[in-house]
Scaffold this motif. Structure first.
Motif, PDB file in Angstrom:
ATOM      1  N   PRO B 101       0.798  -1.231   0.000  1.00  0.00           N
ATOM      2  CA  PRO B 101       0.000   0.000   0.000  1.00  0.00           C
ATOM      3  C   PRO B 101       0.835   1.288   0.000  1.00  0.00           C
ATOM      4  O   PRO B 101       0.443   2.253  -0.648  1.00  0.00           O
ATOM      5  CB  PRO B 101      -0.854  -0.101   1.268  1.00  0.00           C
ATOM      6  CG  PRO B 101      -0.366  -1.269   2.029  1.00  0.00           C
ATOM      7  CD  PRO B 101       0.512  -2.082   1.159  1.00  0.00           C
ATOM      8  N   ALA B 102       1.988   1.294   0.683  1.00  0.00           N
ATOM      9  CA  ALA B 102       2.768   2.538   0.766  1.00  0.00           C
ATOM     10  C   ALA B 102       3.246   2.981  -0.614  1.00  0.00           C
ATOM     11  O   ALA B 102       3.463   4.162  -0.859  1.00  0.00           O
ATOM     12  CB  ALA B 102       3.957   2.364   1.704  1.00  0.00           C
ATOM     13  N   LEU B 103       3.413   2.025  -1.537  1.00  0.00           N
ATOM     14  CA  LEU B 103       3.829   2.367  -2.898  1.00  0.00           C
ATOM     15  C   LEU B 103       2.668   2.232  -3.875  1.00  0.00           C
ATOM     16  O   LEU B 103       2.828   2.472  -5.064  1.00  0.00           O
ATOM     17  CB  LEU B 103       4.980   1.458  -3.347  1.00  0.00           C
ATOM     18  CG  LEU B 103       6.312   1.685  -2.648  1.00  0.00           C
ATOM     19  CD1 LEU B 103       7.262   0.525  -2.889  1.00  0.00           C
ATOM     20  CD2 LEU B 103       6.962   2.978  -3.122  1.00  0.00           C
ATOM     21  N   ASN B 104       1.513   1.840  -3.350  1.00  0.00           N
ATOM     22  CA  ASN B 104       0.332   1.550  -4.173  1.00  0.00           C
ATOM     23  C   ASN B 104       0.723   0.685  -5.375  1.00  0.00           C
ATOM     24  O   ASN B 104       0.472   1.013  -6.522  1.00  0.00           O
ATOM     25  CB  ASN B 104      -0.331   2.855  -4.629  1.00  0.00           C
ATOM     26  CG  ASN B 104      -1.694   2.603  -5.259  1.00  0.00           C
ATOM     27  OD1 ASN B 104      -2.309   1.570  -5.028  1.00  0.00           O
ATOM     28  ND2 ASN B 104      -2.148   3.522  -6.081  1.00  0.00           N
ATOM     29  N   MET B 105       1.381  -0.430  -5.071  1.00  0.00           N
ATOM     30  CA  MET B 105       2.013  -1.231  -6.121  1.00  0.00           C
ATOM     31  C   MET B 105       1.633  -2.705  -5.995  1.00  0.00           C
ATOM     32  O   MET B 105       1.748  -3.290  -4.925  1.00  0.00           O
ATOM     33  CB  MET B 105       3.530  -1.069  -6.002  1.00  0.00           C
ATOM     34  CG  MET B 105       4.331  -1.841  -7.013  1.00  0.00           C
ATOM     35  SD  MET B 105       6.072  -1.385  -6.935  1.00  0.00           S
ATOM     36  CE  MET B 105       6.612  -2.386  -5.565  1.00  0.00           C
ATOM     37  N   VAL B 106       1.178  -3.287  -7.096  1.00  0.00           N
ATOM     38  CA  VAL B 106       0.915  -4.721  -7.157  1.00  0.00           C
ATOM     39  C   VAL B 106       2.119  -5.387  -7.820  1.00  0.00           C
ATOM     40  O   VAL B 106       2.559  -4.950  -8.871  1.00  0.00           O
ATOM     41  CB  VAL B 106      -0.350  -5.028  -7.979  1.00  0.00           C
ATOM     42  CG1 VAL B 106      -0.518  -6.530  -8.177  1.00  0.00           C
ATOM     43  CG2 VAL B 106      -1.577  -4.439  -7.309  1.00  0.00           C
ATOM     44  N   ARG B 107       2.678  -6.405  -7.196  1.00  0.00           N
ATOM     45  CA  ARG B 107       3.805  -7.108  -7.788  1.00  0.00           C
ATOM     46  C   ARG B 107       3.526  -8.599  -7.845  1.00  0.00           C
ATOM     47  O   ARG B 107       3.044  -9.171  -6.879  1.00  0.00           O
ATOM     48  CB  ARG B 107       5.073  -6.881  -6.952  1.00  0.00           C
ATOM     49  CG  ARG B 107       5.792  -5.585  -7.303  1.00  0.00           C
ATOM     50  CD  ARG B 107       6.478  -5.702  -8.654  1.00  0.00           C
ATOM     51  NE  ARG B 107       7.161  -4.472  -9.058  1.00  0.00           N
ATOM     52  CZ  ARG B 107       6.644  -3.556  -9.889  1.00  0.00           C
ATOM     53  NH1 ARG B 107       5.433  -3.689 -10.356  1.00  0.00           N
ATOM     54  NH2 ARG B 107       7.343  -2.497 -10.245  1.00  0.00           N
TER      55      ARG B 107
END
Lengths: 418, 256
Positions: B101-107
């Motif tokens: 969530p802190a980077l709003n990133m799905v990996r």
């Protein structure tokens, strides 16, 4: 004073609203974060410090959601003491309202947005980054800088979309001359005028991502109309400039990315075209040429809890010959291609409480590099400690990492999270 | 009509494969879907404790044994709001995604090692989502009680030992409810490395469910105690819960 006032206001609001705070979640952390240049080079400016970071930071997150989960708000704000600049600061990292209705997800306000597939390399992630934070040893979450605006998600069976509107331009945050040794192409200039886009309605930035999963493979298309987040500089005269204008040239970016399973690992391919709208002929050497960009990456768990990732990245300008012909004498000439190879190794130990990590990025044509080893230890569920180093090197003082050679640093942070 | 020349089995007797298959269905596939709140206590030999709290949604998506898992992390603070998605395919690698969530990133996560620890606990990914029964050779060792329950004891040895952290496993499978009540993982030296116990079994909506369990590492004394709370089955979860959209915006209807 600003910090004290903000804290006082926050506390006041907490006390007033606490009795009504049915499910308002409050979280955050307190953190000390320090980073020092270890090359022995001491800047000669007055008041110059060998510390790149000396800060104490307090982050507060407040959020709430309606019972059905369809609407909510989220606020994440940092209050910190910057010991290098000797200031107290407040930064609103996120402050947004979100709303879900059927196929639509709307988020309006200040928020972090990440697109694309690269690891510290970006083609279609057109949102602002904070390289000042990255190179000085802040935690990795500070790599992304927030934007203000709206994001609308639309989900359908066939294809999904994200549409972003940004009214106020935010530039990348670059290493600051007040902390870092930096290459200055205009040493005689005494004045710098910065012009940011955003004054006109037509300066509104628009970004869109269309995506669909084929099985577990994500295929995304991207388009962006806005401005380069890297500054261009225009001196008042080239031979002996007194004033330099810093501005952000208009660009469009179109691209795609694919992420999926490859040979027991995860592979990604991403490419894009950056259309430099104010320099399509490429004849202005002070504004970036239009360019093609592409990268390919692969990561795999090589052994138990040991993962390796590699990437290759290349940029090809469209009119490099025009750039080279028009470059004023005496200016360092950029290589035709920009190309990076990266390696990331991650090992976790002791029930994943210790993480050892190495990241290296080598620029093939500039022959310069960044290396970032880091150890991160979770002492308890609440307390974590990191120790790492940013090592810069290269033969020339005007390349990206070469210019930061004297800024090789060691950093640490200790955080209590609640 | 086919003629069966094999010696008739005693009534109720099962082959070792059947026992393990039935056990997996009871243990990991109960209902068409399941929602539960999971609390993991990671306890070191010296008593130091860490907590992992998460909401887990699981849906069976195919006859072949395909499943989708969605996990929302409630605790500790540094992983709060993180979400994890796994699409499990038998005979194929599980697809895994993590949202930060802190980077709003799905990996997409590159994790081929199913024996890796799940969130730093004594449970491996495979211990959580199951190991294809075809990957092991199963033999019935004996009948024995575990506590007051009659059990089959099955020995399961991996056909391919590469990348395995044990050489064989003994499972005590409840003859009536088909749940594993005890497991022992044996290392190369012949001693028990890891031991699983089902500490509490409850009937929830008609499904026998292990609501408290422990995995103990006997070599270093570390153990993980897991409890399931608010477990519910057959909630008619829609497929869209197990997508990128859901990773980024976990549905408030399901996540507390």
């Amino acid at each position: 004073m600003k910090l004290i006032q903000s804290l006082a206001l926050s506390l006041f609001m907490l006390l007033v609203f606490a009795p009504f705070a049915h499910a308002v979640d409050m979280h955050g952390f307190a953190q000390g974060n320090y980073s020092a240049r270890i090359t022995g080079d001491q800047p000669v400016r007055t008041g110059a410090s060998n510390y790149l970071l000396s800060e104490e930071r307090f982050q507060l997150e407040i959020e709430d959601r309606t019972k059905d989960g369809l609407a909510g708000f989220f606020i994440k704000s940092d209050f910190f003491r910057d010991g290098v600049a000797n200031t107290n600061e407040v930064e609103v990292r996120e402050a947004n309202v979100s709303l879900t209705k059927g196929a639509f997800d709307l988020k309006v306000g200040r928020q972090i947005i990440t697109w694309g597939t690269g690891d510290l390399l970006f083609i279609n992630d057109v949102f602002p980054k904070d390289y000042n934070a990255l190179y000085s040893g802040r935690p990795i979450e500070y790599l992304k800088a927030p934007v203000g605006g709206g994001k609308l998600g639309i989900t359908t069976e066939a294809v999904s979309a994200e549409i972003v509107i940004i009214p106020a331009f935010e530039a990348n945050r670059l290493p600051e001359p007040s902390r870092f040794y930096l290459f200055n192409p205009f040493p005689t200039a005494t004045a710098n005028i910065t012009e940011k886009p955003g004054g006109k309605l037509s300066d509104t930035e628009l970004a869109a991502r269309l995506f669909r999963y084929f099985g577990s493979t994500d295929v995304s298309l991207y388009a962006y109309r806005g401005f380069s987040r890297m500054p261009a500089m225009m001196p008042d005269n080239l031979s002996n400039p007194a004033t330099v204008n810093t501005f952000y040239p208009p660009i469009n970016v179109y691209g795609f990315s694919v992420t999926g399973n490859v040979l027991d690992g995860v592979g990604n391919l991403e490419a894009g075209y950056e259309d430099s709208r104010s320099n399509r002929s490429g004849t202005n050497p002070l504004i970036e040429n239009s360019r093609w960009k592409a990268m390919v990456g692969y990561k795999k768990e090589l052994a138990s809890e040991f993962t390796a990732g590699v990437q290759y990245y290349i940029e090809v300008p469209v009119n490099h010959d025009n750039y080279a012909r028009n470059l004023p004498p005496g200016f360092p000439k950029a290589a035709r291609y920009t190309s990076y190879a990266t390696l990331r190794l991650t090992k976790t130990l002791w029930y994943q409480t210790l993480r050892l990590q190495f990241f290296g990025m080598y620029s093939i044509y500039d022959k310069d590099y960044l290396m970032n080893p880091e150890a991160y230890y979770k002492i308890t569920d609440e307390v974590s400690l990191a120790l790492g180093s940013n090592i810069f090197g290269g033969g020339k003082n005007y390349t990206n990492f070469g210019s930061l050679k004297k800024d090789t640093n060691m950093y640490t942070y200790l955080r209590y999270q609640f | 009509m086919a003629v069966n020349f094999s010696i008739p089995r005693a009534q109720g007797a099962e082959s070792a494969e059947d026992v393990m298959k039935k056990s997996q269905r009871a243990f990991l596939y109960a209902g068409s879907d399941m929602k539960t709140r999971v609390t993991m206590r990671l306890i070191a030999k010296d008593g130091r404790e860490r907590i992992r709290e998460m909401t887990m949604l699981r849906k069976n998506t195919g006859e072949a044994g395909d499943q989708k898992y969605f996990i929302y992390f409630n605790q500790p603070a540094d992983v709060r709001n993180m979400t994890f998605l796994a699409w499990k395919h038998p005979k194929k690698e599980t697809d895994r995604w993590l949202f930060i969530p802190a980077l709003n990133m799905v990996r997409k996560v590159a994790a081929s090692d199913t024996r890796s620890s799940f969130v730093g606990s004594d449970f491996s990914y495979e211990d959580i989502s199951g190991r294809d029964t075809d990957y092991d050779t199963h033999t019935l060792v004996k009948d024995e009680k575990a506590g007051d329950r009659d059990c089959y004891v099955v020995k399961s040895a991996p056909k391919d030992e590469r990348g395995m952290d044990y050489t064989y496993k003994l499972s005590w499978i409840d003859r009536e409810r088909w749940l594993p009540l005890k497991e022992e993982y044996y290392g190369r030296t012949g001693s028990i490395q890891k031991a699983f116990t089902a500490d509490e079994v409850k009937n929830i909506g008609g499904y026998w469910t292990v609501t408290r369990r422990t995995m103990k590492n006997l070599e270093n004394g570390h153990r993980t105690e897991v409890s399931y709370e608010k477990t519910e089955y057959n909630k008619n979860m829609e497929d869209s819960l197990f997508t990128e959209r859901s990773l980024k915006n976990p549905s408030g209807k399901w996540i507390e």
